[in-house]
Structures are given as C-alpha cells and as structure tokens.
Enzyme design. Structure first.
Site, PDB file in Angstrom:
ATOM      1  N   ASN A  11       0.893  -1.168   0.000  1.00  0.00           N
ATOM      2  CA  ASN A  11       0.000   0.000   0.000  1.00  0.00           C
ATOM      3  C   ASN A  11       0.930   1.217   0.000  1.00  0.00           C
ATOM      4  O   ASN A  11       1.450   1.618   1.031  1.00  0.00           O
ATOM      5  CB  ASN A  11      -0.878  -0.044   1.239  1.00  0.00           C
ATOM      6  CG  ASN A  11      -2.009   0.966   1.242  1.00  0.00           C
ATOM      7  OD1 ASN A  11      -2.605   1.214   2.283  1.00  0.00           O
ATOM      8  ND2 ASN A  11      -2.336   1.564   0.113  1.00  0.00           N
ATOM      9  N   ASN A  62      -6.115  10.681  -1.095  1.00  0.00           N
ATOM     10  CA  ASN A  62      -6.259   9.518  -1.954  1.00  0.00           C
ATOM     11  C   ASN A  62      -5.762   9.826  -3.364  1.00  0.00           C
ATOM     12  O   ASN A  62      -5.504  10.983  -3.726  1.00  0.00           O
ATOM     13  CB  ASN A  62      -7.724   9.082  -2.014  1.00  0.00           C
ATOM     14  CG  ASN A  62      -8.243   8.603  -0.680  1.00  0.00           C
ATOM     15  OD1 ASN A  62      -7.599   7.809  -0.013  1.00  0.00           O
ATOM     16  ND2 ASN A  62      -9.414   9.079  -0.283  1.00  0.00           N
ATOM     17  N   CYS A  71      -5.035   6.290   7.572  1.00  0.00           N
ATOM     18  CA  CYS A  71      -4.529   5.154   6.806  1.00  0.00           C
ATOM     19  C   CYS A  71      -3.589   4.382   7.703  1.00  0.00           C
ATOM     20  O   CYS A  71      -2.553   4.911   8.131  1.00  0.00           O
ATOM     21  CB  CYS A  71      -3.804   5.633   5.548  1.00  0.00           C
ATOM     22  SG  CYS A  71      -2.972   4.311   4.639  1.00  0.00           S
ATOM     23  N   ASN A  73      -1.677   1.666   7.074  1.00  0.00           N
ATOM     24  CA  ASN A  73      -0.373   1.416   6.470  1.00  0.00           C
ATOM     25  C   ASN A  73       0.422   2.709   6.355  1.00  0.00           C
ATOM     26  O   ASN A  73       1.637   2.736   6.548  1.00  0.00           O
ATOM     27  CB  ASN A  73      -0.543   0.771   5.092  1.00  0.00           C
ATOM     28  CG  ASN A  73      -1.086  -0.634   5.184  1.00  0.00           C
ATOM     29  OD1 ASN A  73      -0.584  -1.463   5.930  1.00  0.00           O
ATOM     30  ND2 ASN A  73      -2.140  -0.913   4.433  1.00  0.00           N
ATOM     31  N   ASN A 160     -12.497   6.251   9.534  1.00  0.00           N
ATOM     32  CA  ASN A 160     -12.976   6.267   8.159  1.00  0.00           C
ATOM     33  C   ASN A 160     -13.924   5.080   7.981  1.00  0.00           C
ATOM     34  O   ASN A 160     -13.831   4.078   8.683  1.00  0.00           O
ATOM     35  CB  ASN A 160     -11.812   6.221   7.160  1.00  0.00           C
ATOM     36  CG  ASN A 160     -10.874   5.049   7.394  1.00  0.00           C
ATOM     37  OD1 ASN A 160     -10.989   4.314   8.363  1.00  0.00           O
ATOM     38  ND2 ASN A 160      -9.924   4.853   6.499  1.00  0.00           N
ATOM     39  N   HIS A 162     -15.984   1.748   6.782  1.00  0.00           N
ATOM     40  CA  HIS A 162     -15.689   0.445   6.191  1.00  0.00           C
ATOM     41  C   HIS A 162     -16.949  -0.407   6.152  1.00  0.00           C
ATOM     42  O   HIS A 162     -17.763  -0.378   7.083  1.00  0.00           O
ATOM     43  CB  HIS A 162     -14.619  -0.294   7.002  1.00  0.00           C
ATOM     44  CG  HIS A 162     -13.283   0.364   6.953  1.00  0.00           C
ATOM     45  ND1 HIS A 162     -12.343   0.067   6.001  1.00  0.00           N
ATOM     46  CD2 HIS A 162     -12.732   1.326   7.752  1.00  0.00           C
ATOM     47  CE1 HIS A 162     -11.267   0.811   6.198  1.00  0.00           C
ATOM     48  NE2 HIS A 162     -11.479   1.583   7.258  1.00  0.00           N
ATOM     49  N   GLU A 211     -10.489   0.372  -1.808  1.00  0.00           N
ATOM     50  CA  GLU A 211     -10.376   1.591  -1.013  1.00  0.00           C
ATOM     51  C   GLU A 211     -11.067   2.765  -1.688  1.00  0.00           C
ATOM     52  O   GLU A 211     -10.930   2.971  -2.899  1.00  0.00           O
ATOM     53  CB  GLU A 211      -8.901   1.930  -0.757  1.00  0.00           C
ATOM     54  CG  GLU A 211      -8.228   0.978   0.210  1.00  0.00           C
ATOM     55  CD  GLU A 211      -7.006   1.601   0.869  1.00  0.00           C
ATOM     56  OE1 GLU A 211      -7.133   2.720   1.417  1.00  0.00           O
ATOM     57  OE2 GLU A 211      -5.943   0.965   0.835  1.00  0.00           O
ATOM     58  N   ARG A 212     -11.775   3.505  -0.875  1.00  0.00           N
ATOM     59  CA  ARG A 212     -12.461   4.713  -1.324  1.00  0.00           C
ATOM     60  C   ARG A 212     -11.460   5.683  -1.954  1.00  0.00           C
ATOM     61  O   ARG A 212     -10.500   6.089  -1.341  1.00  0.00           O
ATOM     62  CB  ARG A 212     -13.137   5.359  -0.108  1.00  0.00           C
ATOM     63  CG  ARG A 212     -13.848   6.663  -0.340  1.00  0.00           C
ATOM     64  CD  ARG A 212     -14.394   7.219   0.957  1.00  0.00           C
ATOM     65  NE  ARG A 212     -13.356   7.438   1.960  1.00  0.00           N
ATOM     66  CZ  ARG A 212     -13.551   8.047   3.121  1.00  0.00           C
ATOM     67  NH1 ARG A 212     -14.754   8.479   3.451  1.00  0.00           N
ATOM     68  NH2 ARG A 212     -12.564   8.210   3.971  1.00  0.00           N
ATOM     69  N   CYS A 220      -4.684  -2.599   3.531  1.00  0.00           N
ATOM     70  CA  CYS A 220      -5.369  -1.466   4.161  1.00  0.00           C
ATOM     71  C   CYS A 220      -5.362  -1.693   5.664  1.00  0.00           C
ATOM     72  O   CYS A 220      -5.981  -2.639   6.152  1.00  0.00           O
ATOM     73  CB  CYS A 220      -6.806  -1.343   3.644  1.00  0.00           C
ATOM     74  SG  CYS A 220      -7.760  -0.022   4.442  1.00  0.00           S
ATOM     75  N   GLY A 223      -8.666  -1.052   7.339  1.00  0.00           N
ATOM     76  CA  GLY A 223      -9.565  -2.107   6.876  1.00  0.00           C
ATOM     77  C   GLY A 223      -9.355  -3.424   7.599  1.00  0.00           C
ATOM     78  O   GLY A 223     -10.321  -4.143   7.880  1.00  0.00           O
TER      79      GLY A 223
END
Length: 276
Positions: A11, A62, A71, A73, A160, A162, A211-212, A220, A223
């Site tokens: 990622n 993004n 995020c 990662n 965020n 999910h 991913e959005r 992710c 995630g």
C-alpha cells in the site's frame, strides 16, 4: 520538492516532509504523483506536518485527490520516516490525524525501524457516526443490493468508513466489477472502503480491499482493524487475528476490555526523489 516513496505491505504513498517543504495544492499534487503512467505511481499522498497536539501530524490524500481521515499502512510509514530520517529519536511517538491522535511503538533494528505497533483506538459502531444510512443503531450483518445481488455487510468506522463482506474464495473475486458499487452506494453518504473477507480459522482470515478513492490496494490497515471487529461481532474469529492481504500479513488484536485495537506490521522505504 523532495519526496520519499514508501509502502506498507504494498500500500504505497508518496511522503513529503512538510517541516521542510511547502505543498500549496495537496489534492492536485496527490492526483499527479499517484498516476502510475505519468507521475510517480502511488495510492495517494501523505504529508508529514508539525503538530501542536502530538509529535507530528499526518495529512492523507487519496489517488483521486480526496482527503481521507486515516490510513493504517500510511501511519506506520510515517513512524518509520520520522525516526529513520532523524526527525525524532523517540521509539514511542504520537501522530495527529483527522481520526484523532494515534500512539505508535517503534521496533528498531540496526538503527532503522523494522516493525511498528499502532494503537488504532476504538472502533465506531454507531450507524450515524460511521456513517451508513441504516435505521438500526448498529449495522451488523445487514443486507445491501449490489448489481442485482444481495450481500450482507457489517459496517465499522476506524475514523474512516468500512463495509466488511464475508464470502468464500476471495482470491477469485472480480473486485473491479463490484468494488465501485459498494464505494458509491447511496447508503454511504461519504462513500466507503469495502473489505471482502474469507475466514480460514478462528485466528486467520484472507482479505481483499477496495479503497475509497483509490480502488483495489494491496493492503489497508484500517480495513484490517474493521475486519477483525466485524469477525468478532459475527462470531467468526477470536479477537487476535492474522490478516492475509495481497501485500503481506498484518496482526490485529482487539483488546475488548479496554476497547482498543492494536495493529502491528512493517513499513518500507522504496526510494527518495525530487520533483522540479
């Protein structure tokens, strides 16, 4: 402008040290650097800034230029960057994000960070706060129709949004066909990240992620945390799980008593560069 490309399990993001550099239009820069044909090639842009509330601040964009809250990662890479590049000599640091302040513990070997443990905080299960337009207070194993087929998903926010969907044989999933329809479904007013999860045993799962704003990525962090929460809520695993991703493995532990989620995994520098 100097930059560093880094990745957490594939990622990958472009990182800019904004203690030294100035970025005027991060959304535009994110779209440029993320382009894998005409730019550097990445899943997005992460800016490392000074913070009045924490050791550092992380701003994430993004690949489509939209700003994201967090995020997993990416924040591990921030932890490695600030230590390896001499911005701190501490092995326990705090990073301010749009999802709140996160605490990182760095494992150092031969002067470089090899592993990062992040306290990802508490999962948000309130439908209104995720947000997901669902009449129930929580959205656990709820139906959603995608391209004429009904799926069941469990919705979690890690700062965020999910949506976690359990299925068999995720390796064969045509994620490009259904991923965008989950992301843009009207039930998600801020769009969503979607995890497609295959449970292998009580402590191991396979996961792929859409991913959005970026599409499918190799890993992710938030995630994987949302996935383990969804696994526990649906009684599919214990609260201590290894998540196999396309880019490698993350270890997630949900301390139910303290309601804190800990993510442990690596981060790597790919190369340093300069834009003119």
């Amino acid at each position: 402008m100097k930059f560093t490309k880094m990745h957490g399990l594939g990622n990958d993001y472009v990182y800019v040290n904004c203690l030294e550099e100035t970025v005027e239009n991060p959304s535009e820069l994110a779209r440029f650097v993320s382009d894998r044909h005409f730019g550097i090639g990445s899943d997005g842009l992460i800016l490392i800034r000074p913070s009045e509330k924490a050791d550092f601040q992380m701003d994430m964009y993004n690949a489509d230029g939209s700003q994201a809250e967090m995020c997993g990662n990416g924040i591990r890479c921030v932890g490695k960057y600030v230590y390896d590049y001499g911005l701190t000599d501490k092995t326990e640091i705090t990073i301010d994000t749009l999802a709140g302040i996160k605490n990182l513990k760095l494992t150092v070997e031969n002067g470089k960070v090899s592993l990062i443990r992040v306290n990802m905080g508490s999962p948000i299960l309130s439908s209104r706060q995720i947000p997901v337009l669902w009449e129930g207070e929580t959205a656990v194993n709820i139906p959603v129709e995608i391209r004429g087929r009904q799926y069941h998903m469990t919705c979690v926010s890690m700062g965020n949004p999910h949506a976690v969907v359990f299925m068999d044989n995720v390796k064969e999933l045509d994620i490009e066909r259904i991923g965008p329809f989950f992301e843009m479904h009207p039930i998600f007013p801020k769009r969503t990240n979607t995890e497609f999860v295959e449970v292998l045993d009580r402590n191991t799962v396979n996961m792929r992620v859409w991913e959005r704003g970026s599409g499918e990525t190799l890993a992710c962090g938030t995630g994987t945390c949302a996935t383990v929460v969804a696994c526990v809520l649906n009684n599919k695993t214990e609260n201590d799980v290894t998540v196999h991703l396309l880019g490698g493995d993350l270890h997630i532990f949900w301390d139910r008593e303290a309601n804190q989620i800990y993510m442990t995994g690596p981060a790597e520098v790919v190369f340093d560069g300069e834009l003119y």
